[in-house]
Design a protein around this motif. Structure first.
Motif, PDB file in Angstrom:
ATOM      1  N   MET A   9      69.728  -2.916  22.427  1.00 59.87           N
ATOM      2  CA  MET A   9      69.151  -3.532  21.092  1.00 59.87           C
ATOM      3  C   MET A   9      69.131  -4.627  21.391  1.00 59.87           C
ATOM      4  SD  MET A   9      68.056  -1.507  18.857  1.00 59.87           S
ATOM      5  CE  MET A   9      67.541  -2.161  17.722  1.00 59.87           C
ATOM      6  N   TYR A  10      70.609  -5.050  21.401  1.00 59.68           N
ATOM      7  CA  TYR A  10      70.363  -6.926  21.424  1.00 59.68           C
ATOM      8  C   TYR A  10      69.740  -7.605  22.264  1.00 59.68           C
ATOM      9  CZ  TYR A  10      72.360 -11.835  22.319  1.00 59.68           C
ATOM     10  OH  TYR A  10      72.207 -13.265  22.269  1.00 59.68           O
ATOM     11  N   ARG A  11      69.448  -7.361  23.175  1.00 57.97           N
ATOM     12  CA  ARG A  11      67.505  -7.692  24.161  1.00 57.97           C
ATOM     13  C   ARG A  11      66.695  -7.711  23.467  1.00 57.97           C
ATOM     14  NH1 ARG A  11      65.614  -4.162  28.179  1.00 57.97           N
ATOM     15  NH2 ARG A  11      63.592  -5.404  29.917  1.00 57.97           N
ATOM     16  N   PHE A  12      66.180  -6.609  22.952  1.00 62.66           N
ATOM     17  CA  PHE A  12      65.431  -6.033  22.277  1.00 62.66           C
ATOM     18  C   PHE A  12      65.087  -7.584  20.413  1.00 62.66           C
ATOM     19  CE2 PHE A  12      63.325  -4.727  18.747  1.00 62.66           C
ATOM     20  CZ  PHE A  12      62.106  -4.419  18.932  1.00 62.66           C
ATOM     21  N   ASN A  13      65.988  -7.451  20.258  1.00 60.51           N
ATOM     22  CA  ASN A  13      65.989  -8.504  19.310  1.00 60.51           C
ATOM     23  C   ASN A  13      65.802 -10.083  19.516  1.00 60.51           C
ATOM     24  OD1 ASN A  13      66.651  -6.509  17.215  1.00 60.51           O
ATOM     25  ND2 ASN A  13      68.599  -6.598  16.982  1.00 60.51           N
ATOM     26  N   GLN A  14      66.925 -10.435  20.878  1.00 55.83           N
ATOM     27  CA  GLN A  14      66.620 -11.650  21.372  1.00 55.83           C
ATOM     28  C   GLN A  14      65.202 -11.651  22.054  1.00 55.83           C
ATOM     29  OE1 GLN A  14      68.264 -13.894  21.334  1.00 55.83           O
ATOM     30  NE2 GLN A  14      69.276 -12.621  20.184  1.00 55.83           N
ATOM     31  N   CYS A  15      64.634 -10.895  22.174  1.00 54.28           N
ATOM     32  CA  CYS A  15      62.603 -10.567  22.601  1.00 54.28           C
ATOM     33  C   CYS A  15      62.012 -10.822  21.810  1.00 54.28           C
ATOM     34  CB  CYS A  15      61.900  -9.886  23.602  1.00 54.28           C
ATOM     35  SG  CYS A  15      63.076  -9.722  25.387  1.00 54.28           S
ATOM     36  N   LEU A  16      62.062 -10.023  20.565  1.00 57.56           N
ATOM     37  CA  LEU A  16      61.245 -10.611  19.744  1.00 57.56           C
ATOM     38  C   LEU A  16      61.587 -12.055  18.635  1.00 57.56           C
ATOM     39  CD1 LEU A  16      59.549  -8.997  18.031  1.00 57.56           C
ATOM     40  CD2 LEU A  16      61.370  -7.727  16.561  1.00 57.56           C
ATOM     41  N   GLN A  21      58.686 -16.402  17.621  1.00 54.26           N
ATOM     42  CA  GLN A  21      59.520 -18.663  17.631  1.00 54.26           C
ATOM     43  C   GLN A  21      57.624 -18.899  18.413  1.00 54.26           C
ATOM     44  OE1 GLN A  21      62.546 -19.379  19.884  1.00 54.26           O
ATOM     45  NE2 GLN A  21      62.233 -21.694  18.862  1.00 54.26           N
ATOM     46  N   LEU A  22      57.635 -18.025  19.894  1.00 52.82           N
ATOM     47  CA  LEU A  22      56.786 -18.610  20.686  1.00 52.82           C
ATOM     48  C   LEU A  22      55.075 -18.477  19.782  1.00 52.82           C
ATOM     49  CD1 LEU A  22      57.204 -17.457  23.778  1.00 52.82           C
ATOM     50  CD2 LEU A  22      57.457 -20.108  23.504  1.00 52.82           C
ATOM     51  N   ALA A  23      55.072 -17.614  19.110  1.00 56.52           N
ATOM     52  CA  ALA A  23      53.559 -16.870  18.307  1.00 56.52           C
ATOM     53  C   ALA A  23      53.685 -18.212  17.257  1.00 56.52           C
ATOM     54  CB  ALA A  23      54.085 -15.506  18.222  1.00 56.52           C
ATOM     55  N   MET A  81      55.549 -10.785  27.329  1.00 56.65           N
ATOM     56  CA  MET A  81      54.368 -11.477  27.364  1.00 56.65           C
ATOM     57  C   MET A  81      55.045 -12.675  26.368  1.00 56.65           C
ATOM     58  SD  MET A  81      53.378 -10.700  22.858  1.00 56.65           S
ATOM     59  CE  MET A  81      54.297 -11.710  21.749  1.00 56.65           C
ATOM     60  N   VAL A  82      56.769 -13.003  26.601  1.00 50.62           N
ATOM     61  CA  VAL A  82      57.252 -14.174  25.899  1.00 50.62           C
ATOM     62  C   VAL A  82      57.133 -14.643  27.633  1.00 50.62           C
ATOM     63  CG1 VAL A  82      60.043 -15.103  26.017  1.00 50.62           C
ATOM     64  CG2 VAL A  82      58.605 -13.397  24.829  1.00 50.62           C
ATOM     65  N   GLY A  83      56.666 -13.870  28.889  1.00 53.01           N
ATOM     66  CA  GLY A  83      56.785 -14.822  29.977  1.00 53.01           C
ATOM     67  C   GLY A  83      55.337 -15.644  29.928  1.00 53.01           C
ATOM     68  N   VAL A  84      54.211 -15.201  29.956  1.00 50.55           N
ATOM     69  CA  VAL A  84      53.079 -15.548  29.894  1.00 50.55           C
ATOM     70  C   VAL A  84      52.648 -16.384  28.414  1.00 50.55           C
ATOM     71  CG1 VAL A  84      50.467 -14.557  29.078  1.00 50.55           C
ATOM     72  CG2 VAL A  84      52.314 -12.949  30.736  1.00 50.55           C
TER      73      VAL A  84
END
Length: 98
Positions: A9-16, A21-23, A81-84
């Motif tokens: 859940m922490y990983r998911f929330n960080q990725c989201l 932020q990038l978007a 998605m974050v990487g791209v």
């Protein structure tokens, strides 16, 4: 129902959060380029492994209580998605001109 791993859940929330932020700083053209690159990625996957079940994907993406497997899969997708998008926003070194 098995409890979700706090690490997942922490990983998911960080990725989201990072994806959001990038978007928020990406231009419309950046987002369109990201969508194009991810579409190519999906098309490549489909050519190798077969079509993806869109109905299952949509169900998972909008599930009120996703399970561990779904959270892990969505986290992996967000990381991609974050990487791209991060590469597009920051500028790939070898980005081909269009």
């Amino acid at each position: 129902m098995k409890a979700l791993s706090m690490t997942s859940m922490y990983r998911f929330n960080q990725c989201l959060a990072l994806a959001n932020q990038l978007a928020s700083v990406a231009t419309k053209d950046d987002l369109a380029e990201c969508a194009r690159l991810l579409a190519i990625n999906v098309a490549h996957y489909q050519s190798v492994y077969g079509s993806l079940p869109l109905d299952e994907t949509l169900e998972m993406a909008y599930a009120e209580s996703p399970n561990q497997t779904q959270i892990d899969l969505m986290s992996n997708g967000l990381e991609t998605m974050v990487g791209v998008l991060g590469g597009i926003v920051q500028g790939f070194d070898d980005k081909p001109p269009h």
